[in-house]
Every structure is written in structure tokens, then in C-alpha cells.
Design a protein around this motif. Structure first.
Motif, PDB file in Angstrom:
ATOM      1  N   ILE A   1     -16.223   0.462  -8.245  1.00 51.12           N
ATOM      2  CA  ILE A   1     -15.161   0.682  -9.235  1.00 51.12           C
ATOM      3  C   ILE A   1     -14.107   1.624  -8.663  1.00 51.12           C
ATOM      4  CG2 ILE A   1     -14.648   1.813 -11.440  1.00 51.12           C
ATOM      5  CD1 ILE A   1     -17.295   0.658 -12.486  1.00 51.12           C
ATOM      6  N   ALA A   2     -14.573   2.694  -8.010  1.00 51.92           N
ATOM      7  CA  ALA A   2     -13.628   3.629  -7.401  1.00 51.92           C
ATOM      8  C   ALA A   2     -12.814   2.950  -6.308  1.00 51.92           C
ATOM      9  CB  ALA A   2     -14.391   4.831  -6.839  1.00 51.92           C
ATOM     10  N   GLY A   3     -13.452   2.113  -5.502  1.00 49.54           N
ATOM     11  CA  GLY A   3     -12.748   1.432  -4.423  1.00 49.54           C
ATOM     12  C   GLY A   3     -11.730   0.430  -4.936  1.00 49.54           C
ATOM     13  N   ILE A   4     -12.122  -0.387  -5.918  1.00 53.55           N
ATOM     14  CA  ILE A   4     -11.203  -1.386  -6.466  1.00 53.55           C
ATOM     15  C   ILE A   4     -10.003  -0.713  -7.135  1.00 53.55           C
ATOM     16  CG2 ILE A   4     -10.945  -3.212  -8.191  1.00 53.55           C
ATOM     17  CD1 ILE A   4     -12.416  -4.128  -5.719  1.00 53.55           C
TER      18      ILE A   4
ATOM     19  N   LEU B   1     -14.286  -4.665   1.117  1.00 54.54           N
ATOM     20  CA  LEU B   1     -14.565  -4.160  -0.227  1.00 54.54           C
ATOM     21  C   LEU B   1     -14.749  -5.308  -1.212  1.00 54.54           C
ATOM     22  CD1 LEU B   1     -14.771  -1.983  -2.423  1.00 54.54           C
ATOM     23  CD2 LEU B   1     -12.260  -1.990  -2.536  1.00 54.54           C
ATOM     24  N   LEU B   2     -13.835  -6.257  -1.196  1.00 49.60           N
ATOM     25  CA  LEU B   2     -13.948  -7.398  -2.106  1.00 49.60           C
ATOM     26  C   LEU B   2     -15.211  -8.204  -1.834  1.00 49.60           C
ATOM     27  CD1 LEU B   2     -10.206  -8.459  -1.988  1.00 49.60           C
ATOM     28  CD2 LEU B   2     -11.408  -7.663  -4.035  1.00 49.60           C
ATOM     29  N   GLY B   3     -15.505  -8.417  -0.560  1.00 47.77           N
ATOM     30  CA  GLY B   3     -16.738  -9.126  -0.221  1.00 47.77           C
ATOM     31  C   GLY B   3     -17.971  -8.400  -0.704  1.00 47.77           C
ATOM     32  N   SER B   4     -17.943  -7.058  -0.633  1.00 47.16           N
ATOM     33  CA  SER B   4     -19.104  -6.276  -1.071  1.00 47.16           C
ATOM     34  C   SER B   4     -19.338  -6.415  -2.567  1.00 47.16           C
ATOM     35  CB  SER B   4     -18.919  -4.799  -0.706  1.00 47.16           C
ATOM     36  OG  SER B   4     -18.025  -4.142  -1.600  1.00 47.16           O
ATOM     37  N   VAL B   5     -18.279  -6.650  -3.340  1.00 51.20           N
ATOM     38  CA  VAL B   5     -18.450  -6.819  -4.777  1.00 51.20           C
ATOM     39  C   VAL B   5     -19.186  -8.126  -5.075  1.00 51.20           C
ATOM     40  CG1 VAL B   5     -17.278  -7.019  -7.001  1.00 51.20           C
ATOM     41  CG2 VAL B   5     -16.413  -5.427  -5.283  1.00 51.20           C
ATOM     42  N   THR B   6     -18.800  -9.202  -4.402  1.00 52.36           N
ATOM     43  CA  THR B   6     -19.540 -10.456  -4.574  1.00 52.36           C
ATOM     44  C   THR B   6     -20.997 -10.280  -4.157  1.00 52.36           C
ATOM     45  OG1 THR B   6     -17.567 -11.808  -4.203  1.00 52.36           O
ATOM     46  CG2 THR B   6     -19.678 -12.879  -3.897  1.00 52.36           C
ATOM     47  N   VAL B   7     -21.219  -9.611  -3.027  1.00 52.26           N
ATOM     48  CA  VAL B   7     -22.589  -9.368  -2.563  1.00 52.26           C
ATOM     49  C   VAL B   7     -23.380  -8.598  -3.613  1.00 52.26           C
ATOM     50  CG1 VAL B   7     -23.984  -8.121  -0.863  1.00 52.26           C
ATOM     51  CG2 VAL B   7     -22.053  -9.507  -0.105  1.00 52.26           C
ATOM     52  N   SER B   8     -22.791  -7.542  -4.163  1.00 46.34           N
ATOM     53  CA  SER B   8     -23.522  -6.711  -5.123  1.00 46.34           C
ATOM     54  C   SER B   8     -23.771  -7.459  -6.433  1.00 46.34           C
ATOM     55  CB  SER B   8     -22.758  -5.414  -5.388  1.00 46.34           C
ATOM     56  OG  SER B   8     -21.563  -5.651  -6.096  1.00 46.34           O
ATOM     57  N   PHE B   9     -22.826  -8.314  -6.861  1.00 46.01           N
ATOM     58  CA  PHE B   9     -23.045  -9.091  -8.076  1.00 46.01           C
ATOM     59  C   PHE B   9     -24.200 -10.065  -7.889  1.00 46.01           C
ATOM     60  CE2 PHE B   9     -19.052  -8.962 -10.926  1.00 46.01           C
ATOM     61  CZ  PHE B   9     -18.942  -7.589 -10.756  1.00 46.01           C
TER      62      PHE B   9
ATOM     63  N   VAL C   1      -9.560  -7.984 -13.888  1.00 46.11           N
ATOM     64  CA  VAL C   1     -10.741  -8.815 -14.127  1.00 46.11           C
ATOM     65  C   VAL C   1     -11.952  -8.258 -13.376  1.00 46.11           C
ATOM     66  CG1 VAL C   1     -11.718 -11.132 -13.874  1.00 46.11           C
ATOM     67  CG2 VAL C   1      -9.317 -10.857 -14.527  1.00 46.11           C
ATOM     68  N   ILE C   2     -11.752  -7.877 -12.110  1.00 47.13           N
ATOM     69  CA  ILE C   2     -12.867  -7.362 -11.306  1.00 47.13           C
ATOM     70  C   ILE C   2     -13.382  -6.048 -11.869  1.00 47.13           C
ATOM     71  CG2 ILE C   2     -13.545  -6.559  -9.009  1.00 47.13           C
ATOM     72  CD1 ILE C   2     -11.396  -8.471  -7.869  1.00 47.13           C
ATOM     73  N   LEU C   3     -12.483  -5.150 -12.269  1.00 48.53           N
ATOM     74  CA  LEU C   3     -12.901  -3.859 -12.823  1.00 48.53           C
ATOM     75  C   LEU C   3     -13.666  -4.038 -14.132  1.00 48.53           C
ATOM     76  CD1 LEU C   3      -9.713  -1.711 -12.106  1.00 48.53           C
ATOM     77  CD2 LEU C   3     -11.998  -1.390 -11.113  1.00 48.53           C
ATOM     78  N   ALA C   4     -13.199  -4.921 -15.005  1.00 42.79           N
ATOM     79  CA  ALA C   4     -13.914  -5.165 -16.265  1.00 42.79           C
ATOM     80  C   ALA C   4     -15.309  -5.723 -15.997  1.00 42.79           C
ATOM     81  CB  ALA C   4     -13.110  -6.124 -17.142  1.00 42.79           C
ATOM     82  N   ALA C   5     -15.416  -6.612 -15.016  1.00 41.36           N
ATOM     83  CA  ALA C   5     -16.720  -7.191 -14.687  1.00 41.36           C
ATOM     84  C   ALA C   5     -17.675  -6.146 -14.122  1.00 41.36           C
ATOM     85  CB  ALA C   5     -16.541  -8.335 -13.693  1.00 41.36           C
ATOM     86  N   LEU C   6     -17.168  -5.232 -13.310  1.00 42.67           N
ATOM     87  CA  LEU C   6     -18.016  -4.165 -12.767  1.00 42.67           C
ATOM     88  C   LEU C   6     -18.549  -3.268 -13.887  1.00 42.67           C
ATOM     89  CD1 LEU C   6     -16.002  -3.282  -9.549  1.00 42.67           C
ATOM     90  CD2 LEU C   6     -18.431  -3.894  -9.606  1.00 42.67           C
TER      91      LEU C   6
ATOM     92  N   PRO D   1       0.804  -1.206   0.000  1.00 41.11           N
ATOM     93  CA  PRO D   1       0.000   0.000   0.000  1.00 41.11           C
ATOM     94  C   PRO D   1       0.839   1.258   0.000  1.00 41.11           C
ATOM     95  CG  PRO D   1      -0.342  -1.318   2.002  1.00 41.11           C
ATOM     96  CD  PRO D   1       0.592  -2.053   1.146  1.00 41.11           C
ATOM     97  N   ARG D   2       0.399   2.252  -0.771  1.00 36.35           N
ATOM     98  CA  ARG D   2       0.990   3.577  -0.764  1.00 36.35           C
ATOM     99  C   ARG D   2      -0.009   4.543  -0.184  1.00 36.35           C
ATOM    100  NH1 ARG D   2       2.463   1.114  -5.581  1.00 36.35           N
ATOM    101  NH2 ARG D   2       0.691   1.997  -6.666  1.00 36.35           N
ATOM    102  N   SER D   3       0.347   5.807  -0.105  1.00 39.90           N
ATOM    103  CA  SER D   3      -0.467   6.774   0.635  1.00 39.90           C
ATOM    104  C   SER D   3      -1.854   6.945   0.038  1.00 39.90           C
ATOM    105  CB  SER D   3       0.254   8.134   0.678  1.00 39.90           C
ATOM    106  OG  SER D   3       0.488   8.600  -0.646  1.00 39.90           O
ATOM    107  N   TYR D   4      -2.000   6.729  -1.286  1.00 40.59           N
ATOM    108  CA  TYR D   4      -3.296   6.953  -1.915  1.00 40.59           C
ATOM    109  C   TYR D   4      -4.094   5.664  -2.084  1.00 40.59           C
ATOM    110  CZ  TYR D   4      -0.479   5.532  -5.933  1.00 40.59           C
ATOM    111  OH  TYR D   4       0.367   4.860  -6.775  1.00 40.59           O
ATOM    112  N   GLU D   5      -3.638   4.589  -1.501  1.00 41.38           N
ATOM    113  CA  GLU D   5      -4.368   3.332  -1.580  1.00 41.38           C
ATOM    114  C   GLU D   5      -5.189   3.099  -0.334  1.00 41.38           C
ATOM    115  OE1 GLU D   5      -1.190   0.623  -2.326  1.00 41.38           O
ATOM    116  OE2 GLU D   5      -1.328   0.830  -4.500  1.00 41.38           O
ATOM    117  N   LEU D   6      -6.179   2.227  -0.460  1.00 43.15           N
ATOM    118  CA  LEU D   6      -7.067   1.940   0.662  1.00 43.15           C
ATOM    119  C   LEU D   6      -6.289   1.331   1.824  1.00 43.15           C
ATOM    120  CD1 LEU D   6     -10.232   0.321  -0.947  1.00 43.15           C
ATOM    121  CD2 LEU D   6     -10.054   2.583   0.060  1.00 43.15           C
ATOM    122  N   PRO D   7      -6.652   1.684   3.055  1.00 42.90           N
ATOM    123  CA  PRO D   7      -6.051   1.012   4.220  1.00 42.90           C
ATOM    124  C   PRO D   7      -6.352  -0.484   4.171  1.00 42.90           C
ATOM    125  CG  PRO D   7      -7.276   2.978   4.891  1.00 42.90           C
ATOM    126  CD  PRO D   7      -7.600   2.742   3.448  1.00 42.90           C
TER     127      PRO D   7
END
Length: 405
Positions: free
Chosen positions: A189-192, A27-35, A90-95, A14-20
Motif C-alpha cells: 500500500i505504501a509503495g503503490i 512493485l506491480l508484479g509483487s502485488v499480483t504475486v501477493s494476491f 483500484v489497486i489500493l482499494a483491493a489491497l 515522476p516527482r522527487s517523492y515518487e518511486l524511481p
């Protein structure tokens, strides 16, 4: 326990502009939930669409099955791609595909647009499910395994009840639910985009596009032992997701949209809750609990439909969900335990392939049976009887098959 049980490569730290780090797994779990929420959102709307465009129960199940068929094809073709190009692309393209699907649903003027939206949904979900699941395991193998088991039930239940409530109580029923989901996909998409790449990249992506089942030899025995349970649970979920609204309307007089959504939520929500409650149980015990609960639940649903008992139907739908959740978690845990990191996406693709064949094919056959016989209730009872038989088979075969793995 640290959040990341598998060290990230230097380029992905992680760098300063990446998610903690604490946000990666949620976040990843929420993508499966939303799909999965997006996949179940049209369920309460099928009666609305039938009223607008006058199509049969067979068309309902064909629309549903088109999603499943394309999802299966996407799993076969793209299921291992994230092991080579990384999880994020892959995740971004699917979103992005999900966003286009929501636009098609929101502007649909006929059955053809429903098919188009479902096909895009299947393509995006099939391409991403294995990548998201593998990414959660990359971040934290223990918690990621639990998240892989709880997210499908949570997403399916959430999408169904959200859609049912919006359809029943708010205006623009065929627009609003898709607008809500589209907004969620934009945020994800913004989070990923801010997520460090959790996987490893390696050459050979073109070979990964050749359809094949990547099942490690070490996991084959466990998967054989879990397969009857997976088939039984997902087949019942598929029936509730396709013909459930019509059944509860015919038998109990519920509003088809709200009643169908709530029924699917009851089953899928209890499955998700079971995964959380039994998250520390061993896979062998989970498979046994799943087989017993699903057998008892499906038998109780049959009796409740015959007796026109709403309370009994809901109670045994919850019990069926408990069996579904326990069995799916047990099967997921037993098969993933033997997989190396580079094998996870391919193995998850195989697990979801079994699950979605079980979800789509029996539901499609049930829809055609309703058209041929004109008897929705009898078809539902026959379907429940088949799930009961599979559950009993899973209970009988579980121990020897599991121990062979």
C-alpha cells in the motif's frame, strides 16, 4: 529498452517523492504475486480447519469456490473500471480488502469466517487483477506481458509453500501466515501510494460498471485458440489447490498441510520458471509446448497415483506445471498482442474470467463427487483424465484456431 514503453501523461511523471522508474514494474508484479499467494495460503490449512471444525471435502471445495465465484463477479463488474478512474485507486482499494480478509482468517472461529474471508479475497483480487495487469503493460508492454504470465504461478506456488512450511514447523498455524501476508500488503500500500499513475483517466466510469465481456474483435480468434489450453491448465491448478492436500495424504501418506503445499508449489513454481525460460518464444510455439507438456504431465500423474510412486508424481507435476506455464503465457501473449491500451484491462478481465471458471467449477464438482462416492483417489483419476482430454483437444485445435486470429 526503457522501463516505460508507453509515455506517462504529464500529471503522472515522476516527482522527487515518487518511486524511481526501475521499481514500478517489480512493485506491480509483487502485488499480483501477493494476491495469488494469499489465495493459495489457506490450501495447506484446510486439513487443520477440518480437524478443528469437522467439515467434509465438499465444504472445502465450497469455501474455495466461493472465492472463485466472487472473483469472477468482481472481474465482470470492476474489470474495466481502471480504464476510466486509473489503475492506482483500484489497486489500493483491493489491497485494503485483502488486509480485512487476512484479519478475518486470522480470527476465524468457524467455517462462516472462512467463507467471509474468501469472499473478501475474491472481491479484492477480482477487482485488482485486470488493473494490475494493465498497469504492468502501461509501464512496459513487453516485460509487462511476461510479468502477467509469470506472476500467477509464482504467487500461487509461493503462498502454498509458505503456508505449508509455517503450518508444519511453527506455532499458531492459523495465525502466522496471515500476519506475514498482512504485513506485505501494508508495505505494498505504501509503495503503490508513491507510484505515479501509469494509466489514463477518462469519463464514463458508470457505464464500465455494467457487467459485460470487453473482448476486442481482433483478439477473438487468438482467444478461441488458447481457451482449451487455459481451461486445462487452470482446472488442474484448481484441483491441486482444493483437494491436493487430501490426495497426497491418502495416496502417499504425506502430512496433508506440508505435502499439499509443496505439491502446489512444485506445479505452480515450474509454471513460473517456464514463463521466464521461454519468455522469448513465439506464442504459437508456446501453445504447442503447453499442450504437449500438460497432456504428458497429466497422464504421468495418473499413472503415478495408480503406482503409488512419489518420484513419478512429483516429476509429472513439474511437467504439468511446464505445460501450464507455457500454455498460459502463449494464450496471454497471443490475445494481448492485438489490444489497444484502452482495451487491455477489459481483455485481461476476459482472460482471467476463463481461467478462474476453469479453476473453480471443476474443483467444486470434484469435491461433491468425493462426498457422493467416498473415493478421493478415483475422483482424482477422473479429474486428471479430463485434463488430459482437454490438453489433447488443445493440441489438435491450436493451429487452425490460432491462425484465424
Amino acid at each position: 529498452m526503457t522501463c516505460a514503453s508507453v509515455p506517462l501523461p504529464a500529471a503522472a511523471r515522476p516527482r522527487s517523492y515518487e518511486l524511481p522508474a526501475r521499481w514500478w514494474l517489480p512493485l506491480l508484479g509483487s502485488v499480483t504475486v501477493s494476491f495469488l499467494a494469499g489465495s493459495s495460503a489457506p490450501t495447506p490449512l484446510y486439513p487443520v480447519y477440518q480437524g478443528l471444525w469437522h467439515f467434509s471435502a465438499a465444504t472445502v471445495t465450497a469455501v474455495f469456490a466461493s472465492y472463485v465465484v466472487v472473483l469472477l463477479a468482481a472481474l465482470l463488474v470492476f474489470g474495466r473500471v481502471s480504464d476510466y478512474v486509473g489503475r492506482k485507486p483500484v489497486i489500493l482499494a483491493a489491497l485494503l480488502l485483502q488486509l480485512v480478509a487476512m484479519a478475518l482468517f486470522a480470527t476465524a472461529g468457524g467455517v462462516a469466517m472462512l467463507f467471509a474471508g474468501r469472499i473478501l479475497q475474491g472481491l479484492g483480487t477480482g477487482a485488482a487483477l485486470a488493473a494490475i495487469g494493465a498497469a504492468m503493460l502501461d509501464v512496459d508492454k513487453q516485460r509487462g506481458t511476461i510479468a502477467n504470465a509469470v506472476a500467477p504461478g509464482l504467487g500461487t506456488g509461493f503462498g502454498a509453500v509458505l503456508s505449508g512450511l509455517l503450518v508444519h514447523f511453527l506455532p499458531a498455524p492459523t495465525l502466522l501466515v496471515y500476519a506475514v501476508l498482512a504485513l506485505l500488503y501494508v508495505l505494498q500500500i505504501a509503495g503503490i501510494a508513491l507510484l505515479p499513475e501509469p494509466g489514463q483517466r477518462r469519463p464514463g466510469v458508470w457505464s464500465a460498471l455494467r457487467p459485460q465481456l470487453a473482448l476486442p474483435a481482433s483478439a477473438r480468434g487468438a482467444l478461441r485458440g488458447a481457451s482449451p489450453m487455459l481451461v486445462a491448465g487452470w482446472a488442474l491448478a484448481g484441483f491441486f489447490a482444493s483437494l491436493g492436500p487430501a490426495l497426497v495424504h491418502r495416496v502417499f501418506g504425506f502430512d496433508a498441510s506440508l505435502g499439499g503445499g509443496l505439491t502446489l508449489f512444485v506445479m505452480a513454481g515450474s509454471a513460473a520458471a517456464t514463463v521466464l525460460v521461454l519468455r522469448n518464444a513465439e506464442a504459437d510455439r508456446l501453445l504447442r509446448i503447453g499442450a504437449i507438456a500438460l497432456a504428458a504431465g497429466s497422464a504421468g500423474v495418473l499413472v503415478s497415483v495408480e503406482a503409488h510412486s512419489v518420484a513419478g508424481f512429483l516429476f509429472f507435476a513439474v511437467l504439468s506445471g511446464i505445460g501450464f506455464g507455457a500454455g498460459f503465457q502463449g494464450g496471454m501473449r497471443s490475445t494481448l498482442a492485438a489490444a489497444a491500451p484502452a482495451e487491455r484491462a477489459g481483455l485481461l478481465a476476459v482472460v482471467f474470467l476463463i481461467a478462474y471458471v476453469a479453476m473453480g467449477l471443476p474443483a467444486l464438482l470434484a469435491g461433491f463427487a468425493v462426498v457422493q462416492t467416498g473415493n478421493l483417489v478415483a475422483t482424482g483419476l477422473a479429474f486428471g483424465g479430463a485434463v488430459l482430454a482437454l490438453s489433447l483437444l488443445a493440441l489438435r485445435l491450436r493451429a487452425p484456431a490460432f491462425r484465424q486470429g
